[in-house]
Design a protein around this motif. Sequence first.
Motif, mmCIF file in Angstrom:
data_model
loop_
_atom_site.group_PDB
_atom_site.id
_atom_site.type_symbol
_atom_site.label_atom_id
_atom_site.label_comp_id
_atom_site.label_asym_id
_atom_site.label_seq_id
_atom_site.Cartn_x
_atom_site.Cartn_y
_atom_site.Cartn_z
ATOM 1 N N ILE A 1 0.803 -1.242 -0.075
ATOM 2 C CA ILE A 1 0.284 0.250 -0.176
ATOM 3 C C ILE A 1 0.830 1.181 -0.061
ATOM 4 C CG2 ILE A 1 -1.226 1.006 1.252
ATOM 5 C CD1 ILE A 1 -2.897 -1.439 2.465
ATOM 6 N N ALA A 2 2.164 1.206 0.690
ATOM 7 C CA ALA A 2 2.969 2.443 1.219
ATOM 8 C C ALA A 2 3.818 3.238 -0.457
ATOM 9 C CB ALA A 2 3.645 2.098 2.163
ATOM 10 N N MET A 3 3.832 1.473 -0.567
ATOM 11 C CA MET A 3 4.565 1.938 -2.936
ATOM 12 C C MET A 3 3.412 2.072 -3.693
ATOM 13 S SD MET A 3 7.245 -0.962 -3.001
ATOM 14 C CE MET A 3 8.874 -0.922 -1.964
ATOM 15 N N SER A 4 1.863 2.561 -3.671
ATOM 16 C CA SER A 4 1.290 2.454 -4.417
ATOM 17 C C SER A 4 0.618 4.384 -4.004
ATOM 18 C CB SER A 4 -0.141 2.367 -4.329
ATOM 19 O OG SER A 4 -0.886 2.146 -2.999
ATOM 20 N N ASP A 5 -0.182 5.313 -5.231
ATOM 21 C CA ASP A 5 -0.777 5.989 -4.796
ATOM 22 C C ASP A 5 -1.356 6.437 -3.770
ATOM 23 O OD1 ASP A 5 1.541 7.364 -6.112
ATOM 24 O OD2 ASP A 5 0.372 6.721 -8.344
ATOM 25 N N HIS A 6 -2.158 5.811 -3.690
ATOM 26 C CA HIS A 6 -3.328 5.242 -2.625
ATOM 27 C C HIS A 6 -3.373 4.226 -0.826
ATOM 28 C CE1 HIS A 6 -4.972 7.494 -6.385
ATOM 29 N NE2 HIS A 6 -4.883 6.963 -7.063
ATOM 30 N N GLY A 7 -4.043 5.453 -0.030
ATOM 31 C CA GLY A 7 -3.946 4.751 0.932
ATOM 32 C C GLY A 7 -4.835 3.678 1.183
ATOM 33 N N ALA A 8 -4.873 2.756 2.014
ATOM 34 C CA ALA A 8 -5.878 2.236 2.834
ATOM 35 C C ALA A 8 -6.075 1.057 3.650
ATOM 36 C CB ALA A 8 -6.425 0.714 1.431
#
Length: 746
Positions: free
Chosen positions: A498-505
């Motif tokens: 998740i941290a390596m993507s552009d959107h949180g969760a």
Amino acid sequence: MHETLIDGIPAFLVEGPVPTTVGLVFGVGRADETFVRGGLTHLVEHLVMSAVGRTAYDSNASVDLNRTEFTASGTPEQVRDFLTRVCRALGDLPVDRLRVEADVLRTEGAAAAPPAVGILLAERYGTEGPGLAGVREPAIRSLTAEDVQGWVRTWFTRQNAALWLSGPVPERLVLPLTEGAPPARRPLRRAEVPTPGWLETPMEGAVALGGELPPGVAGPMTLELLRRRLEDELRHRRGVAYAVGADRFALDAETRFGVVVTDVRPGQEDLVVRVLWREVQRLADEGPTAEELEVERRTILADLDDGRGDAGEAASLAEARVTGVPAYDRVELRRQLSGVTTAEIRQTAARLRNGALLAVPGPLDPDPAGVPRIPGWSRDAVQGRTFRRRRRRTGVPKGATLVVGDDGVSAVLEEGAITVRWADAVGLVRQGPGEYQLLGRDGFALPLSAADWRDGEEAVALVRAAVPDELQVDDDDVEETAGLLLIRSPEHRVREAIAMSDHGATVIANAEWTAVVADDAPDFLVRQAELTAAPGRSPVSLVLRQTHADLEYVLYRGYKEIARHRWGIAPADPRLLAEAVQRAEESVSRLHRAGGTPRDIAEEAVAALGLPPQVPALLAGEPAVGGQRVEGAGAFGGFKASLRGDFVPEQGKRTRLERYQRLAHRRPPWFRALNAAGVLVYGLLVWGLVSWREHLDGWQFWLLLALCGASLLNAVWDARPLRRPAGTDPAGTGPAPSEPGRTPTG
């Protein structure tokens, strides 16, 4: 026929034998709604009829532009029972059926007016009032119990009801409706459309003409005279059409909208349009012949003399009482008929011609008899911040720009601009991740996609900030691909992805599964693919989807689908799931045979597959209790956090790399001292390489220099003192895993 009061409600009664036929009419319809709350009236009608249930007699209900009607036909006692049930249902709507009836409406796809009429009304009146008849209801599923109950309190009251009845009146008839105030209606507003004009529509095989008419008998006579002439010319003389129809719709006390529609043989559209416009002009310039006028007058008089129309007259008067649109009894209609002249028909036809809109299924070249095409662009564009088109992967034409200003937003193309001003916005509909459509009161729709523009997410954010929250809705179809993602992987690996993507969760985990409650920014399948790429080699994941009736899972290995099962509808092979999640096949088979509500099945899935216990609540849309928020830092930010060891678990088995990352994350004194020594060693190696450069081949020198230089930089980094507050996650993902505030995983 006579008028009276029944339980305080105006009633129009026609004497006659059984069966008794009745209509309870309320003055509310599609034209009274707003764009984003479209479907409220129809949803109330469905909920009422579901509460009434099946009957042994004929019963029905309908909604049109400005009225809602509940009808029944049977014995007096049956009719009394029907009316009582309707009134009681309005006082206590079965809101537990809200989602089911909303889906029924989506499947029904009914409209308040025929398609050709809806298109013309939307063009003439925009996206409010009668123009809503030509606009799709975007968010029926978002309507809540409070919405429908408030709608009933406003519109379905004793003060907005009337009754018509033909046949014996039931004894002891009571209508237990709630009290209310007479509702206020919006004045009729016209879009700024130049008339006469023509527009291209998606109606295949049909041509339509519509325009405003005055109240009174001259309007329907004019429409029928035009319809007869077109039928003679297009069907009987030329053979290019079969059915020619005409209708008239009451919009307010002073305005009627008349429509003439004809089918057309393929390839003959241009001919039909020109004949239609020629006949409108002839009727406006010359009027009808004396013979045509007399035939039409006799036809209407014959209908008035037919006693079978008594119930229709009573229904018209009841509708007029609640809508405020006058209706005429037979005496008044006969008086008007006797005074209709050729000049009055000519004037009425001229009004129709001058305000006419022609809807055609294809382009016309040249324009028919000087009737121009209605502009497909706004008159001007706003001034403000300009966003340029992305160079790749966009459907926006070259040279297009998006301008977001203080007054509104414009999409500017070579042909013109589409502008929606904030003051005229009627709805911002989210149609998918980063995909929106902004609609204005004049009927213009402006698509907004973050992927189409440079800094597109900023542009969308500016638009969303300018449009009031109450006008922002999710399209009903957005939910079709959504679901709850569960990855069979340790929580720290999912947090890293998740941290390596552009959107949180938000993540909720136990020892085996990690549930991901994702933001709505990315496409759901894209999100599933990016989050299952980093946690491990082809991890197993489940996507669970719940509707009000069914529960479904989709099983993935990596991002490849390997099985799909919908309980009670579309079964899958239990062996595939059993092997993927390492469970006994018999246990999974029992789960596949489970019955009950979706929540019951979800709870059994928790027990059988070892899922986090919050899964049933998450599927039902409840808050993610006990979840941990993880922000997306992008590829670079997430990679830095990973190198620091931010996602290495505090306890449990760790690889050598993870143990090193944990030390680099904490940097105890002995670790920093060791790296300080490494700085000296690697510095000497770099100095030696530079001094002995002439003794090494070119590629050997650069390779060794790169390795030693990278090691030197890493040692310098790890020799630094720890400067962030203890327990803070440098990736911005919340408390570090070692802190007490972290959500337990067991």
